[in-house]
Design a protein around this motif. Sequence first.
Motif, PDB file in Angstrom:
ATOM      1  N   PRO A   4     -71.336  -8.496 -25.864  1.00 59.47           N
ATOM      2  CA  PRO A   4     -71.092  -8.098 -24.485  1.00 59.47           C
ATOM      3  C   PRO A   4     -70.075  -6.972 -24.442  1.00 59.47           C
ATOM      4  O   PRO A   4     -69.177  -6.891 -25.268  1.00 59.47           O
ATOM      5  CB  PRO A   4     -70.517  -9.382 -23.858  1.00 59.47           C
ATOM      6  CG  PRO A   4     -71.001 -10.495 -24.725  1.00 59.47           C
ATOM      7  CD  PRO A   4     -71.061  -9.921 -26.089  1.00 59.47           C
ATOM      8  N   HIS A   7     -64.774  -6.210 -20.956  1.00 57.37           N
ATOM      9  CA  HIS A   7     -64.686  -6.518 -19.525  1.00 57.37           C
ATOM     10  C   HIS A   7     -63.229  -6.748 -19.173  1.00 57.37           C
ATOM     11  O   HIS A   7     -62.520  -7.467 -19.878  1.00 57.37           O
ATOM     12  CB  HIS A   7     -65.524  -7.772 -19.249  1.00 57.37           C
ATOM     13  CG  HIS A   7     -65.385  -8.303 -17.854  1.00 57.37           C
ATOM     14  ND1 HIS A   7     -66.091  -7.792 -16.794  1.00 57.37           N
ATOM     15  CD2 HIS A   7     -64.621  -9.307 -17.357  1.00 57.37           C
ATOM     16  CE1 HIS A   7     -65.779  -8.480 -15.697  1.00 57.37           C
ATOM     17  NE2 HIS A   7     -64.888  -9.392 -16.016  1.00 57.37           N
ATOM     18  N   PHE A  17     -59.843 -14.698 -21.648  1.00 59.08           N
ATOM     19  CA  PHE A  17     -60.940 -14.815 -22.612  1.00 59.08           C
ATOM     20  C   PHE A  17     -60.436 -15.268 -23.985  1.00 59.08           C
ATOM     21  O   PHE A  17     -59.519 -14.679 -24.553  1.00 59.08           O
ATOM     22  CB  PHE A  17     -61.669 -13.479 -22.741  1.00 59.08           C
ATOM     23  CG  PHE A  17     -62.334 -13.042 -21.469  1.00 59.08           C
ATOM     24  CD1 PHE A  17     -63.232 -13.873 -20.820  1.00 59.08           C
ATOM     25  CD2 PHE A  17     -62.071 -11.803 -20.924  1.00 59.08           C
ATOM     26  CE1 PHE A  17     -63.853 -13.486 -19.643  1.00 59.08           C
ATOM     27  CE2 PHE A  17     -62.686 -11.396 -19.746  1.00 59.08           C
ATOM     28  CZ  PHE A  17     -63.578 -12.238 -19.098  1.00 59.08           C
ATOM     29  N   GLN A  46     -67.246 -13.756 -22.031  1.00 55.42           N
ATOM     30  CA  GLN A  46     -67.895 -12.760 -22.874  1.00 55.42           C
ATOM     31  C   GLN A  46     -68.674 -13.383 -24.034  1.00 55.42           C
ATOM     32  O   GLN A  46     -69.144 -12.687 -24.925  1.00 55.42           O
ATOM     33  CB  GLN A  46     -66.849 -11.775 -23.386  1.00 55.42           C
ATOM     34  CG  GLN A  46     -66.231 -10.948 -22.257  1.00 55.42           C
ATOM     35  CD  GLN A  46     -65.227  -9.942 -22.772  1.00 55.42           C
ATOM     36  OE1 GLN A  46     -64.187 -10.300 -23.309  1.00 55.42           O
ATOM     37  NE2 GLN A  46     -65.536  -8.669 -22.604  1.00 55.42           N
ATOM     38  N   LEU A  69     -70.396 -10.055 -15.722  1.00 52.79           N
ATOM     39  CA  LEU A  69     -70.518 -10.534 -17.095  1.00 52.79           C
ATOM     40  C   LEU A  69     -71.955 -10.908 -17.471  1.00 52.79           C
ATOM     41  O   LEU A  69     -72.275 -11.059 -18.648  1.00 52.79           O
ATOM     42  CB  LEU A  69     -69.624 -11.760 -17.304  1.00 52.79           C
ATOM     43  CG  LEU A  69     -68.117 -11.504 -17.293  1.00 52.79           C
ATOM     44  CD1 LEU A  69     -67.351 -12.818 -17.220  1.00 52.79           C
ATOM     45  CD2 LEU A  69     -67.701 -10.729 -18.540  1.00 52.79           C
ATOM     46  N   GLY A  72     -74.125  -8.602 -19.937  1.00 49.55           N
ATOM     47  CA  GLY A  72     -73.695  -8.686 -21.324  1.00 49.55           C
ATOM     48  C   GLY A  72     -74.107  -9.992 -21.973  1.00 49.55           C
ATOM     49  O   GLY A  72     -74.503 -10.015 -23.157  1.00 49.55           O
TER      50      GLY A  72
END
Length: 263
Positions: A4, A7, A17, A46, A69, A72
């Motif tokens: 991904p 972000h 994350f 992600q 998101l 991705g």
Amino acid sequence: MTKPKLHTPRKRFGQNFLQDEAIIGRIADAIHPQEDQHLVEIGPGQGALTEALITSQCRMDVVELDRDLTAGLLAAFSIYPKFKLHSADALKFDFASLSSGDIPLRIVGNLPYNISTPLIFRLLEFAPLIQDMHFMLQYEVVQRLAASPGSKLWGRLGIMAQYLCEVEHLFDVPPSAFFPPPKVQSAIVRLVPRQESPWPHCDPAQLKRVVQAAFAQRRKTLRNNLKGILDSDGIESLGLDPGCRSETLELIDFIHISNAIDG
């Protein structure tokens, strides 16, 4: 595998994350998914944990609120035939819609701190459909889930979770394992719904009502908090002190109170 795109974490979604490969591996080992199982990941972000779990070839549904998101995630995981993305709010999502036949759901997720408690209460409503749940949570929330009577952390969340599930605090996770690093410590907890309740005659809805009333004002006595539900004589008949505080009672005491009201 296509990764991904990077972000920017969004505060309104409480995004932090997970990026520590050792921690990701440790979580995946604790979950230990199998090919014939059905995993549901809440807030895959992600896809760091998703990637570690989906290689087992299990069926995997993911529920992600942030639409930025989803592209991705689809790019990274749509190559797996048993992967499905649900662009939805987990607090409103019908987890029963994912249930299929005799295969129970295994729920996993790095839950945003701002919604973790209401989301756990919601997931407990689906307990009969769930094999187990593994969550990354704020350390204090895990402490509350696994709390014992007499602790200031013993309350509604721990009592209702322990009534419905076996609760196990697995291990702690430092802020450095995330991007951006949160300001609090995190921990992994395992919740395993009880296949058969040790208290089959207890009405969960009634118990929830009793516990909610008992902890409405923590500093007040049991007598005051249960006013209108059970009087002092009724409390004493159960071998309990009406002048004690609710945090001193054990789970079985709340079950006895609930059953007394039913009677």
